[in-house]
Structure formats: structure tokens, C-alpha cells
Design an enzyme around this catalytic site. Structure first.
Site, PDB file in Angstrom:
ATOM      1  N   HIS A 122      26.906 -28.904  12.581  1.00  0.00           N
ATOM      2  CA  HIS A 122      27.370 -28.096  11.450  1.00  0.00           C
ATOM      3  C   HIS A 122      27.529 -26.619  11.806  1.00  0.00           C
ATOM      4  O   HIS A 122      28.196 -25.875  11.099  1.00  0.00           O
ATOM      5  CB  HIS A 122      26.440 -28.265  10.234  1.00  0.00           C
ATOM      6  CG  HIS A 122      25.135 -27.541  10.327  1.00  0.00           C
ATOM      7  ND1 HIS A 122      23.939 -28.156  10.657  1.00  0.00           N
ATOM      8  CD2 HIS A 122      24.818 -26.240  10.117  1.00  0.00           C
ATOM      9  CE1 HIS A 122      22.962 -27.268  10.645  1.00  0.00           C
ATOM     10  NE2 HIS A 122      23.464 -26.101  10.319  1.00  0.00           N
ATOM     11  N   ASP A 152      23.838 -34.922  13.395  1.00  0.00           N
ATOM     12  CA  ASP A 152      24.188 -33.504  13.264  1.00  0.00           C
ATOM     13  C   ASP A 152      23.917 -32.754  14.569  1.00  0.00           C
ATOM     14  O   ASP A 152      23.433 -31.625  14.567  1.00  0.00           O
ATOM     15  CB  ASP A 152      23.431 -32.853  12.101  1.00  0.00           C
ATOM     16  CG  ASP A 152      23.905 -31.424  11.822  1.00  0.00           C
ATOM     17  OD1 ASP A 152      25.098 -31.146  12.035  1.00  0.00           O
ATOM     18  OD2 ASP A 152      23.075 -30.585  11.416  1.00  0.00           O
ATOM     19  N   SER A 226      19.693 -22.470  12.886  1.00  0.00           N
ATOM     20  CA  SER A 226      20.211 -23.818  13.128  1.00  0.00           C
ATOM     21  C   SER A 226      20.718 -23.972  14.553  1.00  0.00           C
ATOM     22  O   SER A 226      21.474 -23.138  15.047  1.00  0.00           O
ATOM     23  CB  SER A 226      21.356 -24.122  12.159  1.00  0.00           C
ATOM     24  OG  SER A 226      20.880 -24.279  10.849  1.00  0.00           O
TER      25      SER A 226
END
Length: 476
Positions: A122, A152, A226
Site C-alpha cells: 500500500h 500487503d 509503514s
């Protein structure tokens, strides 16, 4: 004599007090030494791992409407509509779309000296350009080498050699309460180090749409973290930071590094990871289901649906079976079942111990490759819209539900309370034969009919229930 005794007693008391003071002083020094030692351990970990942590920045072109930057039609219908039209830029034609560059960023970790960087999908998905900046300040354009939507995770490639590589640990050995250190670029603040503990393992049900087996930590994780590593006190990567509940809550989640290690090589070599698949939809047992399916233990996984042309169908697995173990390794819930299957390979045979109609049995299933978008995903959308789980009628299901008189149709396996299916009047065990006078024999027929039906205008169903066929109508 009395004086001597008193002096002896006094000296003994002084000695005890002095010893006590020294002990207290020693204890304080020990505590300080321990604290300094722990602090130095964090410093050492940061120095060891930071060179392998990178900042990832992306740029992509997005299409927007004139009002989207302020909220769609925020001032429309208000006295300020004309005043704010085109505010912040030149006036634009009403409703005309325009394109602009959008920049975002995250983190990553170098996992191979040849220039491979592990991050979250993402972070870079849909990007036109990707740049990776190293700890020493060097910046490289990056290309997407491989991606896996179900975890992911993504691997980037940069043209650089002899890079510092992070050591990957073993997330299966994690213990709740042990130290956890996060390194990344929260809010663009590169190479930020935060410290916490492992709060929990095996977290799922977060609605991410990925394989959920998260490591939970209270080490501060914020937007920009992230893709960065979660590290143990030995300086080993134990997870890839992936998400937070809300900034500032102290609740962050990381993808276990062992999940990444399973697919890393394939992502680098082939650009994707082909998963082994039983070919079922599954769910955890509830107390109500335990009673219905005649089982006494909550441990196990209920087979909700068996998909056509899969190892599960060919091996004889049925809806309503309860899987207790895979190759004699017990599985308590869906998460554990998925983990065990993912340890296998496509084409490999697995032994399932299961309960069927209250009786124990064993079955051998050959795992097939999970398609990029399995029928399960498509059917799930229809099932969620209707609020019912369905399956193509088979002789085995007909025998289980005591269905006679029909051989083809869609069997209603379960109906969610308060759902559209519940309002229509569908019941578990019903066989749907027609929708709006169109025959329903396969799942694809059912999906197409539901998609085309406007329930506000009304719908006609032909059902088979308890040996009889009849029509019902429904209008929302």
C-alpha cells in the site's frame, strides 16, 4: 563491664546501619547500571539496523474534480457557493476533471545486498515513480520487483551493490512482553526509533482484506512507518510495520517476518507468490454451531463452502465438515488453518482429520494453486449483498439436507439475521431454482441474477423447500 557491653552493642548497631546503607547504595547503583545497560542495548540495535532502513517516496498522477480538494461540493447550495468556486486556483469549468501530482511516503528495509527492499504494497501501489533514500543520504530510483496483495507486501529493486542488509529473525519465537523497536519515517521524519513491547500475537479480524496474523505492539507507529521494520532486542527484524488503529493510541500492527520470508524468494524471482489452496471458505466455530454440528470442543474450523474444480471438491470435502488438524497438527481456528496450509506447496497432499455429522474421519486432499481472483472472492461480494451463504447443490449436500425432487439449483447454507435474504424469506436448506424467471443452476447464474436484480422494483424467486417448489416475491 556494663560500659564495655554497651560500647560493643553500640558498635554493632553502627555496623548494621552502615551495612544497610551500603546495601541500599549498591542496589541503587545496580539499578542505574541495569538502566544504562538497557539503554545502550537500544543504542546498539539502532546503530546496527538503521543503515538497512530506507525512506520510500512515491509520486502518482490522480484525477480530481474541482471541489474534491475541499470535500465534494462542500459549499454547494450555500450562500458561499459562488464565492468559493475555484478557490485556491484558477476557476475551472463546472464538473470538469483535472489531473495533479500526489506525493506520499513510507519506509522499507534492505533484505538483499543486490538492492532488494521489502516494504508494504500500500506504500507504493499505483505509483508512477518510486524513490528510495538510504541512511547515508544516497537516493535511487526504484522499480517494483514483486507484490502480494494478500499480505500487503512488495519488493522494490534499486541499482546499488554491497548494501547493508538487515538480519531477519524468527517471528514464531516471539513472546508477549518482550522488547519491540520500530524504525521508520513517521510523518516524513526519517530514521525515527521508537521502543515498546510485543503486546499480542496472532491478531486478526481487523478488516484489512489481507491474511491477518498481525503482531501487535505499543512501540509508536505512525503514518510513514509503514513498510519499516519491527525489531527485537537482538537487532533482528521480526515484522514489517503495516498499520495503526489511530495515531497516538499506542496500538500498532506488524506483519510477522516469517510470513514475509515464505514469499520473499518468489517475489524476487517471479514477481508474485502462488499460494497452495484447499478450495474452501471457512469460519471459526461458535457455541451455537457446536451444538448444531454435534461437537463438544470449540477447536476446529467449519467448512462453509467447497469450490468447484478444487482439491477440496475432488477429495470429497463437504460444507459442514469440521477440520480438526492438518497433517496431525491441530488447528483451533481459521488463522491457524491458513498458516498450516501456507507452509505447504501446490500439488502437495495433506491429511485432514475432521468431524462429519458428529463422527471422526480422515481425508487426503491435494492442494491446488489459488487463482489471482478466486471464485470465492467474487461469491463473497454477492453473499455479502444478500446476507446468505450459498453453494451449488450436489448429491452429497442433497443427502445431508434431505432434499428430494430437484437435482440442480443453489442451496442456501446460512442466512444472516436482519439481512436482505432474511427479509426476502430465504431459509437454510432452501434451494433457489429461479430468480425473475431465469433458471439458477450454478453460482455464476446466481451472481448474475442478483447483480441484475433491482430489489426496489421487486424480485420473484422460485424455491424448493421440504419437498415442494413454490414462488415468493419481494420488494424493498
Amino acid at each position: 563491664m556494663i560500659v564495655l557491653s554497651f560500647l560493643f552493642l553500640l558498635s554493632g548497631l553502627f555496623f548494621c546501619i552502615s551495612s544497610s546503607d551500603r546495601a541500599d547504595s549498591l542496589t541503587k547503583n545496580d539499578k542505574l547500571t541495569t538502566a544504562k545497560s538497557l539503554g545502550q542495548a537500544f543504542v546498539d540495535v539502532a546503530k546496527k539496523v538503521q543503515p538497512s532502513v530506507v525512506n520510500v517516496t512515491t509520486e502518482k498522477t490522480v484525477t480530481m474534480k474541482p471541489w474534491e480538494r475541499y470535500g465534494e461540493d462542500f459549499f454547494k447550495g450555500s450562500p458561499f457557493e459562488d464565492f468559493f468556486k475555484g478557490f485556491g486556483g484558477p476557476p475551472r469549468e463546472k464538473g470538469k476533471e483535472f489531473r495533479q501530482k500526489q506525493r506520499s511516503g513510507g519506509s522499507g528495509v534492505i533484505v538483499d545486498k543486490e538492492g532488494y527492499v521489502l516494504t508494504n504494497l500500500h506504500v507504493i501501489e499505483g505509483a508512477d515513480t518510486i524513490k528510495v533514500r538510504l541512511n547515508d543520504g544516497r537516493e535511487f530510483p526504484a522499480t517494483l520487483k514483486g507484490q502480494d496483495r494478500r499480505t500487503d507486501l512488495a519488493v522494490l529493486s534499486i541499482k546499488a551493490k554491497d548494501l547493508p542488509v538487515a538480519t531477519l529473525g524468527d517471528s514464531d519465537k516471539l513472546e508477549v512482553g518482550e522488547w519491540a523497536i520500530a524504525i521508520g519515517s513517521p510523518f516524513g521524519l526519517e530514521h525515527t526509533v521508537t521502543v515498546g513491547v510485543i503486546s499480542a500475537k496472532g491478531r486478526s479480524g481487523l478488516g484489512t482484506g489481507t491474511y491477518e496474523d498481525f503482531v501487535q505492539t505499543d512501540a509508536s507507529i505512525n503514518p510513514g512507518n509503514s513498510g519499516g521494520p519491527l525489531i527485537n532486542i537482538d537487532g533482528e527484524v521480526i515484522g514489517i510495520n503495516a498499520m495503526i488503529i489511530q495515531p497516538g493510541t499506542g496500538i500498532g500492527f506488524a506483519i510477522p517476518i516469517n510470513m514475509a520470508k515464505q514469499i520473499l524468494s518468489d517475489l524476487i524471482k517471479h514477481g508474485k507468490f502462488v499460494r497452495p489452496w484447499l478450495g474452501i471458505s471457512a469460519q471459526d466455530l461458535t457455541p451455537e454451531m457446536m451444538e448444531h454440528f454435534k461437537v463438544k470442543e470449540k477447536d476446529g474450523v467449519l467448512v462453509g463452502q467447497v469450490y468447484p474444480e478444487t482439491g477440496a471438491e475432488k477429495g470429497g470435502l463437504l460444507s459442514g465438515d469440521i477440520i480438526k488438524s492438518v497433517d496431525d497438527k491441530s488447528v483451533k481456528n481459521v488463522t491457524e488453518l491458513v498458516k498450516e496450509i501456507q507452509k505447504k506447496k501446490v500439488g502437495q497432499k495433506v491429511k485432514l482429520n475432521l468431524i462429519r455429522d458428529g463422527k471422526a474421519t480422515t481425508m487426503e486432499i491435494t492442494l491446488t494453486a489459488m487463482p489471482d481472483k478466486p471464485e470465492a472472492a467474487k461469491e463473497k461480494e454477492t453473499e455479502e449483498k444478500l446476507g446468505a451463504r450459498i453453494q451449488e447443490l450436489s448429491p452429497q449436500l442433497a443427502a445431508r439436507y434431505k432434499i428430494t425432487g430437484v437435482k440442480k439449483g443453489i442451496l442456501v447454507v446460512a442466512v444472516e439475521d436482519g439481512s436482505l435474504a432474511d427479509e426476502i424469506g430465504l431459509q437454510e436448506g432452501d434451494v433457489i431454482l429461479e430468480i425473475n424467471r431465469k433458471k439458477i443452476e450454478t453460482v455464476k447464474d446466481f451472481e448474475k441474477a442478483v447483480k441484475e436484480t433491482d430489489f426496489e422494483k421487486g424480485a420473484l424467486f422460485q424455491l424448493h423447500r421440504k419437498g415442494s417448489s413454490f414462488y415468493i416475491t419481494y420488494k424493498k
